[in-house]
Design an enzyme around this catalytic site. Structure first.
Site, short mmCIF file in Angstrom:
data_model
loop_
_atom_site.label_atom_id
_atom_site.label_comp_id
_atom_site.label_asym_id
_atom_site.label_seq_id
_atom_site.Cartn_x
_atom_site.Cartn_y
_atom_site.Cartn_z
CB CYS A 110 89.02 20.87 135.73
SG CYS A 110 90.61 20.35 136.41
CG HIS A 243 88.55 24.98 137.12
ND1 HIS A 243 88.55 24.03 138.11
CD2 HIS A 243 89.72 24.83 136.44
CE1 HIS A 243 89.67 23.32 138.03
NE2 HIS A 243 90.40 23.79 137.04
CG ASN A 273 93.46 22.69 140.06
OD1 ASN A 273 92.36 22.17 140.18
ND2 ASN A 273 93.96 23.01 138.89
#
Length: 314
Positions: A110, A243, A273
């Site tokens: 990520c 994030h 996400n």
């Protein structure tokens, strides 16, 4: 370096939390309380990592103020590829129609967006490029196990495109002051916290608590460090883009930095996400709001473990 143009793409299909009641037994309130997620986007049957990237890039191309054929570097980032040989970056090269330029695809979980930008920084510093296209795209739902009660309900799909230039082109360009990235494989459950093994169940998160703890620690520390190194205080910060993994993580980091949630850009509530695309989508979503002098920090954390921060000024 300067961020010259931003755009993003989201699939049309919206999957609400209620969908998972019959899939993994988790209800709407349980999911929202623990993650902040209310709904997420899911790529359609004819969509994949490459097609979503192409849509985002097409939208960004409409915004650039230089000839398209001056693009001299393409960097793609994803951990959920459609094709691991003809990569997402190559698919985009086919769209822009420019041959004989560097084309690179990377994965650092990520954190991949900031690693991609850092690759651009290296090409610019070596004089090998001056106008780069960075694209981030994740097709998480293609790899996730919806029946998994730990992580099956977390994932969403989406893509973003960012044009980065060595020199400033327009008054609206955002200056990238500094980027810092790193790996922390030897910390905690770094190699097992989040994994994607296509032959062994797709995306799973066997050590979610460990991921939570280290994400909070690393995003707070790297954000504070990059501000202090460049003589900015937390009070100078206009927008903080963490994030988009879990809204509780974002809140925890904001509390550590003593930031009001009004400064925190968050899209996980309605996108889920979206992996390495999440921060880039957030940066794009806020692009019409940036004013001269605004200070922005993008902070990332990913499996492996990986982490980083980028300091930007409007």
């Amino acid at each position: 370096m300067f961020i010259h143009a931003l755009a993003h793409y989201l699939p049309e299909t919206v999957v609400p939390n209620s969908y998972f009641k019959d899939v993994n037994g988790l209800d709407d309130e349980w999911i929202e309380t623990r993650t902040g997620i209310k709904e997420r986007r899911k790529a359609g049957p004819d969509e994949n990592t490459n097609t979503m990237a192409l849509e985002a890039v097409s939208r960004a191309l409409e915004k650039i103020q230089f000839p398209q054929d001056e693009i001299d570097l393409i960097v793609g980032a994803t951990y959920s590829p459609y094709d691991t040989v003809a990569t997402v970056a190559h698919a985009v090269q086919g769209l822009v129609g420019i041959n004989h330029i560097p084309v690179v695809s990377i994965s650092a979980a990520c954190s991949s967006f900031l690693n991609a930008v850092e690759i651009v920084e290296g090409y610019f510093a070596s004089g090998k490029a001056s106008k780069a296209l960075v694209l981030v795209s994740e097709h998480n739902t293609a790899y996730s196990n919806e029946s998994d009660k730990v992580a099956g309900h977390l994932w969403g799909d989406g893509a973003a495109a960012v044009f980065i230039t060595k020199e400033k082109i327009s008054d609206s360009d955002l200056k990238i002051i500094e980027i810092h990235t790193g790996g922390a494989a030897n910390v905690g459950k770094g190699l097992e916290g989040v994994v994607l093994r296509p032959w062994d169940g797709g995306i799973i998160m066997p050590h979610g608590r460990d991921v939570f703890i280290h994400a909070c620690q690393y995003m707070a520390k790297t954000s504070k460090d990059i501000l202090e190194k460049n003589n900015y205080s937390l009070d100078d910060l206009t927008y903080f883009i963490p994030h988009q993994a879990n809204h509780r993580i974002s809140k925890n980091v904001a509390e550590q930095l003593d930031l009001p949630m009004e400064k925190v850009v968050s899209n996980i509530q309605y996108l889920g996400n979206t992996g390495c695309a999440g921060c880039a989508i957030g940066l794009s979503e806020k692009s019409e709001d940036y004013e001269p002098g605004d200070v922005i920090v993008v902070s990332v954390f990913g499996g492996g473990y990986s982490y980083g921060a980028m300091l930007v000024r409007a």
